[in-house]
Design a protein around this motif. Sequence first.
Motif, PDB file in Angstrom:
ATOM      1  N   ALA A  49       0.378 -14.909 -10.698  1.00 21.23           N
ATOM      2  CA  ALA A  49      -0.495 -13.825 -10.233  1.00 21.23           C
ATOM      3  C   ALA A  49      -0.594 -12.760 -11.309  1.00 21.23           C
ATOM      4  CB  ALA A  49       0.045 -13.205  -8.944  1.00 21.23           C
ATOM      5  N   THR A  50      -1.656 -11.978 -11.224  1.00 18.19           N
ATOM      6  CA  THR A  50      -1.805 -10.857 -12.137  1.00 18.19           C
ATOM      7  C   THR A  50      -2.555  -9.726 -11.446  1.00 18.19           C
ATOM      8  OG1 THR A  50      -2.447 -10.232 -14.399  1.00 18.19           O
ATOM      9  CG2 THR A  50      -4.002 -11.590 -13.158  1.00 18.19           C
ATOM     10  N   VAL A  51      -2.360  -8.526 -11.957  1.00 23.20           N
ATOM     11  CA  VAL A  51      -3.003  -7.349 -11.375  1.00 23.20           C
ATOM     12  C   VAL A  51      -3.517  -6.464 -12.499  1.00 23.20           C
ATOM     13  CG1 VAL A  51      -0.780  -6.129 -11.190  1.00 23.20           C
ATOM     14  CG2 VAL A  51      -2.699  -5.414  -9.763  1.00 23.20           C
ATOM     15  N   SER A  56      -7.402  -2.811  -9.110  1.00 21.22           N
ATOM     16  CA  SER A  56      -8.705  -3.142  -8.545  1.00 21.22           C
ATOM     17  C   SER A  56      -8.976  -4.639  -8.573  1.00 21.22           C
ATOM     18  CB  SER A  56      -9.815  -2.410  -9.299  1.00 21.22           C
ATOM     19  OG  SER A  56      -9.780  -2.765 -10.671  1.00 21.22           O
ATOM     20  N   ASN A  57      -8.249  -5.363  -9.406  1.00 19.01           N
ATOM     21  CA  ASN A  57      -8.440  -6.807  -9.522  1.00 19.01           C
ATOM     22  C   ASN A  57      -7.096  -7.513  -9.458  1.00 19.01           C
ATOM     23  OD1 ASN A  57      -9.799  -9.288 -10.009  1.00 19.01           O
ATOM     24  ND2 ASN A  57      -9.215  -9.178 -12.159  1.00 19.01           N
ATOM     25  N   ILE A  70       0.724  -9.528  -5.173  1.00 19.39           N
ATOM     26  CA  ILE A  70       1.112  -8.731  -6.327  1.00 19.39           C
ATOM     27  C   ILE A  70       0.602  -7.311  -6.142  1.00 19.39           C
ATOM     28  CG2 ILE A  70      -0.960  -9.335  -7.669  1.00 19.39           C
ATOM     29  CD1 ILE A  70       0.841  -9.354 -10.189  1.00 19.39           C
ATOM     30  N   SER A  71       1.416  -6.356  -6.549  1.00 22.71           N
ATOM     31  CA  SER A  71       1.019  -4.956  -6.463  1.00 22.71           C
ATOM     32  C   SER A  71       1.711  -4.191  -7.578  1.00 22.71           C
ATOM     33  CB  SER A  71       1.374  -4.368  -5.091  1.00 22.71           C
ATOM     34  OG  SER A  71       2.776  -4.414  -4.881  1.00 22.71           O
ATOM     35  N   ARG A  72       1.295  -2.950  -7.765  1.00 20.55           N
ATOM     36  CA  ARG A  72       1.905  -2.163  -8.830  1.00 20.55           C
ATOM     37  C   ARG A  72       1.963  -0.702  -8.422  1.00 20.55           C
ATOM     38  NH1 ARG A  72      -1.396  -3.151 -14.009  1.00 20.55           N
ATOM     39  NH2 ARG A  72      -0.120  -1.457 -14.860  1.00 20.55           N
ATOM     40  N   ASP A  73       2.901   0.006  -9.038  1.00 19.89           N
ATOM     41  CA  ASP A  73       3.049   1.436  -8.862  1.00 19.89           C
ATOM     42  C   ASP A  73       3.066   2.046 -10.251  1.00 19.89           C
ATOM     43  OD1 ASP A  73       3.989   4.052  -8.536  1.00 19.89           O
ATOM     44  OD2 ASP A  73       5.249   3.525  -6.851  1.00 19.89           O
ATOM     45  N   ASN A  74       1.963   2.655 -10.633  1.00 23.48           N
ATOM     46  CA  ASN A  74       1.844   3.177 -11.994  1.00 23.48           C
ATOM     47  C   ASN A  74       2.673   4.436 -12.221  1.00 23.48           C
ATOM     48  OD1 ASN A  74       0.180   1.109 -12.827  1.00 23.48           O
ATOM     49  ND2 ASN A  74      -1.718   2.255 -12.515  1.00 23.48           N
TER      50      ASN A  74
END
Length: 128
Positions: A49-51, A56-57, A70-74
Amino acid sequence: QVQVVESGGGLVQAGGSLRLSCVASGRTFSLYYMGWFRQAPGAEREFVATVSWRESNTVYADSVKGRFTISRDNVKNTVYLQMNSLKPEDAAVYYCAQARSPYNTAGDVRSHHTYAYWGRGAQVTVSS
């Protein structure tokens, strides 16, 4: 110096869940795609997976679609991989990677060639 460090691997029964985390430092985290790949014994490393930089994608391998998120916290410079309904065939070393170029305007986000910085991996074992 860019560092990528995974955590959260372990042993889980089939049908269970795990969440992997990955912290990347050394560059402006929010500019780069972050991806997860995995490699089982005797197999090639494969895309999971990639984010994108602003989440947004997201792109998933067909084998994990609908089960992994998959998720992220910048703010925390962290990307996550929530893995549900795990199967024995999901067992592998999971690698986190940061894209080579900011905004990744040219590379195939499913290809390991797009990613320049890799963690050491987190072992995921799924018992049947």
